[in-house]
Design a protein around this motif. Sequence first.
Motif, PDB file in Angstrom:
ATOM      1  N   LYS A   1       0.839  -1.201   0.000  1.00 46.23           N
ATOM      2  CA  LYS A   1       0.000   0.000   0.000  1.00 46.23           C
ATOM      3  C   LYS A   1       0.871   1.248   0.000  1.00 46.23           C
ATOM      4  CE  LYS A   1      -2.766   2.807   3.004  1.00 46.23           C
ATOM      5  NZ  LYS A   1      -1.822   3.822   3.371  1.00 46.23           N
TER       6      LYS A   1
ATOM      7  N   THR B   1      -8.735   5.919  -3.511  1.00 47.85           N
ATOM      8  CA  THR B   1      -9.962   5.533  -2.817  1.00 47.85           C
ATOM      9  C   THR B   1     -10.112   4.014  -2.807  1.00 47.85           C
ATOM     10  OG1 THR B   1     -11.022   7.596  -3.481  1.00 47.85           O
ATOM     11  CG2 THR B   1     -12.465   5.810  -2.775  1.00 47.85           C
TER      12      THR B   1
ATOM     13  N   HIS C   1      -7.708   2.518  -0.295  1.00 46.44           N
ATOM     14  CA  HIS C   1      -8.225   2.698   1.067  1.00 46.44           C
ATOM     15  C   HIS C   1      -9.361   1.722   1.355  1.00 46.44           C
ATOM     16  CE1 HIS C   1      -6.558   7.048   1.512  1.00 46.44           C
ATOM     17  NE2 HIS C   1      -5.619   6.126   1.494  1.00 46.44           N
ATOM     18  N   TYR C   2     -10.205   1.482   0.381  1.00 45.04           N
ATOM     19  CA  TYR C   2     -11.293   0.505   0.552  1.00 45.04           C
ATOM     20  C   TYR C   2     -10.718  -0.889   0.809  1.00 45.04           C
ATOM     21  CZ  TYR C   2     -14.921  -2.804  -0.699  1.00 45.04           C
ATOM     22  OH  TYR C   2     -15.775  -3.878  -0.693  1.00 45.04           O
ATOM     23  N   CYS C   3      -9.705  -1.261   0.026  1.00 42.13           N
ATOM     24  CA  CYS C   3      -9.083  -2.586   0.192  1.00 42.13           C
ATOM     25  C   CYS C   3      -8.444  -2.720   1.563  1.00 42.13           C
ATOM     26  CB  CYS C   3      -8.045  -2.821  -0.901  1.00 42.13           C
ATOM     27  SG  CYS C   3      -8.764  -3.051  -2.534  1.00 42.13           S
ATOM     28  N   VAL C   4      -7.774  -1.675   2.016  1.00 44.55           N
ATOM     29  CA  VAL C   4      -7.151  -1.713   3.340  1.00 44.55           C
ATOM     30  C   VAL C   4      -8.218  -1.842   4.420  1.00 44.55           C
ATOM     31  CG1 VAL C   4      -5.817  -0.368   5.022  1.00 44.55           C
ATOM     32  CG2 VAL C   4      -5.058  -0.504   2.650  1.00 44.55           C
ATOM     33  N   ALA C   5      -9.305  -1.093   4.292  1.00 44.32           N
ATOM     34  CA  ALA C   5     -10.390  -1.174   5.280  1.00 44.32           C
ATOM     35  C   ALA C   5     -10.988  -2.579   5.302  1.00 44.32           C
ATOM     36  CB  ALA C   5     -11.469  -0.144   4.964  1.00 44.32           C
ATOM     37  N   THR C   6     -11.153  -3.187   4.148  1.00 42.53           N
ATOM     38  CA  THR C   6     -11.675  -4.554   4.076  1.00 42.53           C
ATOM     39  C   THR C   6     -10.719  -5.531   4.753  1.00 42.53           C
ATOM     40  OG1 THR C   6     -12.758  -3.999   1.997  1.00 42.53           O
ATOM     41  CG2 THR C   6     -12.504  -6.330   2.490  1.00 42.53           C
ATOM     42  N   GLU C   7      -9.435  -5.365   4.505  1.00 40.96           N
ATOM     43  CA  GLU C   7      -8.438  -6.247   5.112  1.00 40.96           C
ATOM     44  C   GLU C   7      -8.383  -6.068   6.635  1.00 40.96           C
ATOM     45  OE1 GLU C   7      -6.500  -8.696   3.812  1.00 40.96           O
ATOM     46  OE2 GLU C   7      -7.563  -8.435   1.939  1.00 40.96           O
ATOM     47  N   VAL C   8      -8.504  -4.833   7.104  1.00 38.20           N
ATOM     48  CA  VAL C   8      -8.511  -4.588   8.554  1.00 38.20           C
ATOM     49  C   VAL C   8      -9.736  -5.250   9.186  1.00 38.20           C
ATOM     50  CG1 VAL C   8      -8.807  -2.786  10.308  1.00 38.20           C
ATOM     51  CG2 VAL C   8      -7.108  -2.510   8.516  1.00 38.20           C
ATOM     52  N   SER C   9     -10.868  -5.140   8.527  1.00 39.75           N
ATOM     53  CA  SER C   9     -12.085  -5.791   9.024  1.00 39.75           C
ATOM     54  C   SER C   9     -11.892  -7.304   9.103  1.00 39.75           C
ATOM     55  CB  SER C   9     -13.260  -5.452   8.110  1.00 39.75           C
ATOM     56  OG  SER C   9     -14.395  -6.180   8.468  1.00 39.75           O
TER      57      SER C   9
ATOM     58  N   HIS D   1      -9.638  -8.193  12.032  1.00 41.64           N
ATOM     59  CA  HIS D   1     -10.354  -8.143  13.314  1.00 41.64           C
ATOM     60  C   HIS D   1     -11.221  -9.378  13.508  1.00 41.64           C
ATOM     61  CE1 HIS D   1      -9.181  -4.318  15.002  1.00 41.64           C
ATOM     62  NE2 HIS D   1      -9.335  -3.750  13.819  1.00 41.64           N
TER      63      HIS D   1
END
Length: 153
Positions: free
Chosen positions: A37, A94, A97-105, A108
């Motif tokens: 990233k 964008t 950032h969406y991919c990173v947010a999905t990976e963080v989810s 978790h």
Amino acid sequence: MFAIIETNVASATTGVLENLKRHRDISIAFLQMLDRKSKLEANQISTFYKKLSANKAKVNQNRGVPGLESEVARLDAVIKVDSEEMLFQQRRRTYIHYCVATEVSYLHKQQAFVSLLYQNFVHEQLQYARRTVDNWKALEALLCEMPKPEDFA
């Protein structure tokens, strides 16, 4: 007794160990994704914005000046290409950032999975301890039926 121990070891090895290895692999993959990233998200938008602003200033300065119509047309084409490229870069950022947010989810959720894994492991260990106690109680009952040393005197 040995069957109980073998079952416990096999359960721990296949269940807990393999799942912890899987979680380790997921964590390593997440760190590698963060490295990618930072490499992919080079801030090119500011470069395009500066270039776009400079070209717009030149166009505004040269518009209406006789003999510079071809230069103005060329700069208009460059401005259009740079605007499209800047829009592409913004969409790309964008999406990253969406991919990173999905990976963080996902990460978790996997951490919750590890918590559940430990809960199940503790539950299995309690069952193992109960089976071991039951086994010893069964052996104790057999021991009471054995002849005592006084019986041989």
